[in-house]
Motif scaffolding. Sequence first.
Motif, PDB file in Angstrom:
ATOM      1  N   LYS A 216       0.830  -1.203   0.000  1.00 33.65           N
ATOM      2  CA  LYS A 216       0.000   0.000   0.000  1.00 33.65           C
ATOM      3  C   LYS A 216       0.867   1.258   0.000  1.00 33.65           C
ATOM      4  O   LYS A 216       1.967   1.273   0.556  1.00 33.65           O
ATOM      5  N   LEU A 217       0.353   2.301  -0.608  1.00 33.78           N
ATOM      6  CA  LEU A 217       1.039   3.589  -0.620  1.00 33.78           C
ATOM      7  C   LEU A 217       0.657   4.389   0.623  1.00 33.78           C
ATOM      8  O   LEU A 217      -0.535   4.539   0.916  1.00 33.78           O
ATOM      9  N   PRO A 218       1.620   4.902   1.359  1.00 29.38           N
ATOM     10  CA  PRO A 218       1.266   5.791   2.469  1.00 29.38           C
ATOM     11  C   PRO A 218       0.889   7.169   1.939  1.00 29.38           C
ATOM     12  O   PRO A 218       1.358   7.589   0.875  1.00 29.38           O
ATOM     13  N   TYR A 219       0.024   7.857   2.638  1.00 31.21           N
ATOM     14  CA  TYR A 219      -0.187   9.266   2.328  1.00 31.21           C
ATOM     15  C   TYR A 219       1.108  10.013   2.659  1.00 31.21           C
ATOM     16  O   TYR A 219       1.864   9.612   3.540  1.00 31.21           O
ATOM     17  N   LEU A 220       1.358  11.083   1.953  1.00 32.42           N
ATOM     18  CA  LEU A 220       2.512  11.923   2.229  1.00 32.42           C
ATOM     19  C   LEU A 220       2.005  13.317   2.623  1.00 32.42           C
ATOM     20  O   LEU A 220       1.246  13.936   1.877  1.00 32.42           O
TER      21      LEU A 220
END
Length: 326
Positions: A216-220
């Motif tokens: 999964k991609l983390p929010y930045l």
Amino acid sequence: MDFKDIVYEELAALKITAEYVGVQDYPSYSIHKLKIISSPRISRNRLDRLESNIEEKTGILPRVSKHDDVLEISEMRPIPSVIMAEAIKDKLSQTGLELPLPLGNDGEKDIILDLHELPHLLVGGENGYGKTSFLKLAIDSISNVGSAKFILVDSPEQDFDSYEGMDWLECPVIHDLDTLAEKMEWLLDELERRYILLSNAGVRNIKSYNQQAVDKLPYLVFIMADYSGFAGPLLSDLLTNFCNKLCAKSKAAGIHLILASEKVPGNLIGQFLMNYPAHVSFKAVNAIQSRVHLYNNDAAYLYYPGDAYFKRGFEIEPIRVQTYKI
């Protein structure tokens, strides 16, 4: 004679006829609202005289503002109250938001925003009136959910030093312009990389991507504590390029910006208004800076630390809140 009676007496002395609408109570103050029935032209000088006259009678300087045909008169508490962030801890855990942003209490309810929906935020106001506490609570609230990585750009006062070494940091806390420029360039590259991932997965946003992805991609979340600490022509060019390329399309990729500054330079006002649709303004240094955030002068007349206005887009009325204290 109570505060309401004093207000009527001083309005009459200035030949202003008004009808009492009601009062909104906050921990640090109450706002009395009166609908103007008849009056000579109400200038800022006339409102200042009203403030001074009420102060002579009560010993406490009120704040008076005018919205169309409504006067708002703030009755300050002799000893201001605060709302501790601990009071909303349970509410934060129940929101279900991945990027919960505690705004404050509007006199009736606690307001918790979704940073993902904003999707970028400009925070203004004089130093010492609540910007740093607001930013730290945002960091603490979002980091506790565990779905985001942070890029923190510190102020000269080193407000973010206590976060150094946290596992939710994308990189060490930034203190210099060269490192800031490098990380801005990295973030633009990361934006393009994420769009490629979304396209290859056949989805349009980070939420859909994370529902099906193994990794999964983390929010930045990029937070700059004090723009003025890096102020100069080079930073102005960097921010203009950075915001123009990133702000319009970064929401889908899960990249969000929060920029704080005591004063927005004149050459960047247009850029910031275009790229930052949501604004929080604590006590503004002057009426010009208040208008940058609210399109009116009201933030210049805020009184206590923690008092703020929130405005999103072109909504007609900003929301007045008392923010939380860590």
